[in-house]
Design a protein around this motif. Structure first.
Motif, mmCIF file in Angstrom:
data_model
loop_
_atom_site.group_PDB
_atom_site.id
_atom_site.type_symbol
_atom_site.label_atom_id
_atom_site.label_comp_id
_atom_site.label_asym_id
_atom_site.label_seq_id
_atom_site.Cartn_x
_atom_site.Cartn_y
_atom_site.Cartn_z
ATOM 1 N N GLY A 1 -75.460 -50.052 -17.011
ATOM 2 C CA GLY A 1 -75.561 -50.401 -18.417
ATOM 3 C C GLY A 1 -74.400 -51.114 -19.075
ATOM 4 O O GLY A 1 -74.462 -51.396 -20.273
ATOM 5 N N LYS A 2 -73.340 -51.429 -18.346
ATOM 6 C CA LYS A 2 -72.217 -52.105 -18.998
ATOM 7 C C LYS A 2 -72.633 -53.517 -19.405
ATOM 8 O O LYS A 2 -73.457 -54.160 -18.735
ATOM 9 C CB LYS A 2 -70.981 -52.144 -18.107
ATOM 10 C CG LYS A 2 -71.092 -53.063 -16.899
ATOM 11 C CD LYS A 2 -69.742 -53.240 -16.208
ATOM 12 C CE LYS A 2 -69.325 -51.965 -15.494
ATOM 13 N NZ LYS A 2 -68.054 -51.464 -15.936
ATOM 14 N N PRO A 3 -72.093 -54.044 -20.520
ATOM 15 C CA PRO A 3 -72.392 -55.424 -20.907
ATOM 16 C C PRO A 3 -72.080 -56.381 -19.760
ATOM 17 O O PRO A 3 -71.067 -56.236 -19.073
ATOM 18 C CB PRO A 3 -71.478 -55.657 -22.113
ATOM 19 C CG PRO A 3 -71.293 -54.289 -22.705
ATOM 20 C CD PRO A 3 -71.239 -53.363 -21.518
ATOM 21 N N VAL A 4 -72.946 -57.357 -19.563
ATOM 22 C CA VAL A 4 -72.842 -58.210 -18.383
ATOM 23 C C VAL A 4 -71.537 -58.998 -18.364
ATOM 24 O O VAL A 4 -70.996 -59.276 -17.291
ATOM 25 C CB VAL A 4 -74.080 -59.126 -18.274
ATOM 26 C CG1 VAL A 4 -74.079 -60.182 -19.372
ATOM 27 C CG2 VAL A 4 -74.177 -59.747 -16.892
ATOM 28 N N ALA A 5 -71.014 -59.361 -19.529
ATOM 29 C CA ALA A 5 -69.733 -60.061 -19.561
ATOM 30 C C ALA A 5 -68.617 -59.165 -19.024
ATOM 31 O O ALA A 5 -67.717 -59.624 -18.298
ATOM 32 C CB ALA A 5 -69.410 -60.523 -20.979
ATOM 33 N N ALA A 6 -68.663 -57.882 -19.376
ATOM 34 C CA ALA A 6 -67.672 -56.939 -18.860
ATOM 35 C C ALA A 6 -67.841 -56.739 -17.360
ATOM 36 O O ALA A 6 -66.858 -56.547 -16.631
ATOM 37 C CB ALA A 6 -67.806 -55.599 -19.582
ATOM 38 N N ALA A 7 -69.075 -56.810 -16.876
ATOM 39 C CA ALA A 7 -69.319 -56.672 -15.442
ATOM 40 C C ALA A 7 -68.728 -57.846 -14.672
ATOM 41 O O ALA A 7 -68.138 -57.672 -13.601
ATOM 42 C CB ALA A 7 -70.817 -56.558 -15.177
ATOM 43 N N ARG A 8 -68.867 -59.056 -15.222
ATOM 44 C CA ARG A 8 -68.248 -60.218 -14.565
ATOM 45 C C ARG A 8 -66.729 -60.083 -14.562
ATOM 46 O O ARG A 8 -66.072 -60.411 -13.566
ATOM 47 C CB ARG A 8 -68.658 -61.510 -15.267
ATOM 48 C CG ARG A 8 -70.114 -61.909 -15.061
ATOM 49 C CD ARG A 8 -70.344 -63.367 -15.451
ATOM 50 N NE ARG A 8 -69.993 -63.610 -16.846
ATOM 51 C CZ ARG A 8 -70.834 -63.492 -17.867
ATOM 52 N NH1 ARG A 8 -72.086 -63.111 -17.653
ATOM 53 N NH2 ARG A 8 -70.439 -63.746 -19.103
ATOM 54 N N ALA A 9 -66.168 -59.586 -15.652
ATOM 55 C CA ALA A 9 -64.718 -59.384 -15.720
ATOM 56 C C ALA A 9 -64.264 -58.343 -14.703
ATOM 57 O O ALA A 9 -63.174 -58.461 -14.113
ATOM 58 C CB ALA A 9 -64.314 -58.964 -17.132
ATOM 59 N N GLU A 10 -65.084 -57.331 -14.490
ATOM 60 C CA GLU A 10 -64.749 -56.309 -13.485
ATOM 61 C C GLU A 10 -64.693 -56.921 -12.091
ATOM 62 O O GLU A 10 -63.771 -56.638 -11.306
ATOM 63 C CB GLU A 10 -65.773 -55.184 -13.527
ATOM 64 C CG GLU A 10 -65.496 -54.074 -12.528
ATOM 65 C CD GLU A 10 -66.426 -52.891 -12.672
ATOM 66 O OE1 GLU A 10 -66.574 -52.144 -11.676
ATOM 67 O OE2 GLU A 10 -67.008 -52.704 -13.750
ATOM 68 N N ALA A 11 -65.655 -57.778 -11.768
ATOM 69 C CA ALA A 11 -65.640 -58.436 -10.458
ATOM 70 C C ALA A 11 -64.404 -59.302 -10.298
ATOM 71 O O ALA A 11 -63.768 -59.314 -9.226
ATOM 72 C CB ALA A 11 -66.911 -59.275 -10.295
ATOM 73 N N ALA A 12 -64.034 -60.021 -11.352
ATOM 74 C CA ALA A 12 -62.842 -60.869 -11.291
ATOM 75 C C ALA A 12 -61.580 -60.041 -11.090
ATOM 76 O O ALA A 12 -60.675 -60.427 -10.340
ATOM 77 C CB ALA A 12 -62.731 -61.699 -12.571
ATOM 78 N N LYS A 13 -61.507 -58.894 -11.745
ATOM 79 C CA LYS A 13 -60.346 -58.012 -11.597
ATOM 80 C C LYS A 13 -60.242 -57.482 -10.174
ATOM 81 O O LYS A 13 -59.144 -57.361 -9.615
ATOM 82 C CB LYS A 13 -60.442 -56.864 -12.604
ATOM 83 C CG LYS A 13 -59.248 -55.931 -12.596
ATOM 84 C CD LYS A 13 -59.373 -54.906 -13.711
ATOM 85 C CE LYS A 13 -58.138 -54.023 -13.787
ATOM 86 N NZ LYS A 13 -58.206 -53.074 -14.912
ATOM 87 N N CYS A 14 -61.379 -57.171 -9.583
ATOM 88 C CA CYS A 14 -61.379 -56.690 -8.199
ATOM 89 C C CYS A 14 -60.862 -57.764 -7.249
ATOM 90 O O CYS A 14 -60.062 -57.485 -6.350
ATOM 91 C CB CYS A 14 -62.792 -56.268 -7.798
ATOM 92 S SG CYS A 14 -63.374 -54.766 -8.610
ATOM 93 N N ALA A 15 -61.312 -58.992 -7.432
ATOM 94 C CA ALA A 15 -60.837 -60.085 -6.583
ATOM 95 C C ALA A 15 -59.342 -60.282 -6.753
ATOM 96 O O ALA A 15 -58.611 -60.502 -5.774
ATOM 97 C CB ALA A 15 -61.591 -61.367 -6.920
ATOM 98 N N LYS A 16 -58.866 -60.193 -7.988
ATOM 99 C CA LYS A 16 -57.431 -60.323 -8.263
ATOM 100 C C LYS A 16 -56.634 -59.241 -7.534
ATOM 101 O O LYS A 16 -55.573 -59.511 -6.945
ATOM 102 C CB LYS A 16 -57.194 -60.221 -9.764
ATOM 103 C CG LYS A 16 -55.726 -60.199 -10.178
ATOM 104 C CD LYS A 16 -55.604 -60.030 -11.687
ATOM 105 C CE LYS A 16 -54.145 -59.915 -12.116
ATOM 106 N NZ LYS A 16 -54.026 -59.764 -13.593
ATOM 107 N N THR A 17 -57.135 -58.027 -7.543
ATOM 108 C CA THR A 17 -56.426 -56.916 -6.899
ATOM 109 C C THR A 17 -56.441 -57.067 -5.381
ATOM 110 O O THR A 17 -55.443 -56.764 -4.712
ATOM 111 C CB THR A 17 -57.056 -55.585 -7.335
ATOM 112 O OG1 THR A 17 -56.901 -55.448 -8.748
ATOM 113 C CG2 THR A 17 -56.406 -54.405 -6.632
#
Length: 464
Positions: free
Chosen positions: A74-90
């Motif tokens: 249920g997280k907003p889809v924009a926040a979900a994309r940001a989560e994926a980007a943060k994972c790649a960064k890490t």
């Protein structure tokens, strides 16, 4: 709890999965042990190349996996994309820094001689297969912040993800496989919580990490303790957000809205208790309540949505019970406090809510509010603010808004939390350790502290 994707915006069950059988689990465990025997001897260069490849794939997959996360929890889809980007960064951060973080350490030459050695050093070696028991609220990030350092250290991972995010869990296994990691280096276990004990007691599993509820943490810690196996626990928080008269109050109030409702309010490090000096209380309260009222609640796949549904019907029920208990005991609802009328017949939505006049006897004062509900406190000075901030069984993170350096030093000294964030909201970064104190758990993730949690810190001593 069934292993299934149930869309929290509609309540519709989209996919169901069968749990692994005992025979399936045995295959996975044997594969993990076999993979570790070879993977532990690989070089940092080889591991970094694989992890960089996983980051490349994740970035390419971000739009698709973001929609999966949104439909699962249920997280907003924009926040979900940001989560994926943060994972790649890490992933990239650990690929670039792991060799330095785990480099051999050499004591002072005088100390080496005094020990009777001709030479001595400390080496960080991998432990083996690590079981990760992970929650649904950040279904990629919670896993990657364990997996990236663990894999770079030479360990292999076994993921028992939350039962309501099975598609994300399976995606993670597939991601590492597609990146070229050897078979068995990272495996998803589609199992219920009842299967965790036997896996953790298996001699091939050497350690465990858990992010989740306090009861789940107690259970895993007790089993691991009985088996004398290392654990790292992150069990949530009830983070304070202190605002003093010297702060930029308008900025503090605007940031407070984001700090409370990030991830639909379902974040361990979300600010939950807003503790405001009496001199600026009304100014902060009015701006904060106006900001919470202005949030758009709606379909999490809509790019304009600020707050989506809670991840489960039970989660909303638990939140409602905390609010109802507070109101019955004399608290004042300044905004929200109920299900949105537009979603009365579907999904697990709850209005962004601010509650004042909270007293220590209320459940909401002591328990974590996992949803878009904020509690507001008025205090007379920093001493009282620190007392209220620390009056919680949790100790994950904390926030202070001030322009006074003495107050910063005082708060950093006396806060009972594992993190102190000044004039900004709590956030995690791969270079900074993450974890808490008290019932928020123990151990650290991220930074050099996180990668060393699952290493055999080995003394190598050679006689003179």
């Amino acid at each position: 709890m069934p292993i299934a994707t149930v869309n929290p915006a509609t309540g519709e069950t989209l996919k169901t999965y069968d749990a692994l059988s005992a025979e399936d689990i045995e295959v996975k465990l044997a594969r993990a042990a076999e993979a570790f025997a070879a993977y532990r001897t690989t070089t940092f260069f080889d591991r970094a190349r694989l992890l960089q490849g996983a980051a490349d794939l994740l970035e390419a997959d971000a739009p698709d996996i973001a929609r999966v996360m949104t439909t699962e929890m249920g997280k907003p889809v924009a926040a979900a994309r940001a989560e994926a980007a943060k994972c790649a960064k890490t992933m990239r951060w650990y690929a670039e820094h792991a060799q330095h973080l785990l480099a051999d350490e050499h004591p002072a030459e005088s100390d080496v001689k005094d020990s009777g050695a001709s030479r001595a050093h400390v080496r960080y070696r991998p432990l083996g297969p690590v079981l990760a028991v992970m929650p649904w609220n950040f279904p990629l990030w919670q896993v990657v912040r364990f997996a990236a350092p663990a894999l770079m250290a030479g360990n292999v991972g076994l993921l028992k993800h939350a039962s309501n995010v099975p598609q994300t869990a399976l995606y993670l296994e597939d991601l590492f496989r597609r990146a070229g990691f050897p078979e068995g280096c990272f495996q998803t276990l589609l199992i219920g919580s009842g299967a965790v004990e036997d896996i953790l007691r298996d001699e091939r599993v050497v350690a465990a990490t858990l992010t989740g509820s306090e009861p789940a943490g107690r259970s895993v810690a007790a089993i691991a303790g009985d088996e004398v196996k290392k654990t790292v626990l992150e069990l949530g928080g009830s983070d304070p957000y202190v605002v003093m008269p010297s702060a930029d109050v308008a900025k503090a109030a605007k940031t407070a809205v984001t700090a409370r409702v990030q991830n639909n309010g379902q974040s361990c490090i979300a600010a939950k208790r807003f503790i405001v000096h009496e001199d600026v209380f009304e100014e902060f309260r009015d701006a904060f309540v106006a900001g919470m009222r202005a949030l758009r609640v709606g379909d999490p796949l809509d790019e304009d949505t600020d707050v989506g549904p809670l991840a489960s019907e039970q989660g909303r029920t638990d939140l409602e019970e905390l609010v109802d208990d507070a109101v019955e005991s004399g608290a004042t609802v300044l905004c929200g406090g109920q299900r949105p009328k537009d979603f009365a017949d579907r999904g697990w939505f709850y209005e962004p809510t601010v509650i004042a006049d909270v007293t220590p006897e209320m459940r909401i004062h002591r328990e974590e509010t996992f949803g878009p509900v904020a509690t507001l406190y008025r205090v007379a000075d920093l001493d009282e603010a620190i007392e209220v901030a620390n009056d919680t069984p949790f100790g994950l993170s904390s926030n202070l808004w001030t322009g006074d350096e003495d107050e910063i030093e005082r708060f950093a000294r006396d806060s009972g939390a594992g993190g102190v964030f000044v004039n900004g909201m709590t956030a995690s970064h791969p270079a900074l350790p993450f974890g808490g104190a008290k019932r928020s758990g123990y151990g650290r993730e991220l930074s050099d502290h996180g990668i060393k949690e699952f290493c055999n810190i080995t003394t190598v001593w050679v006689a003179a």
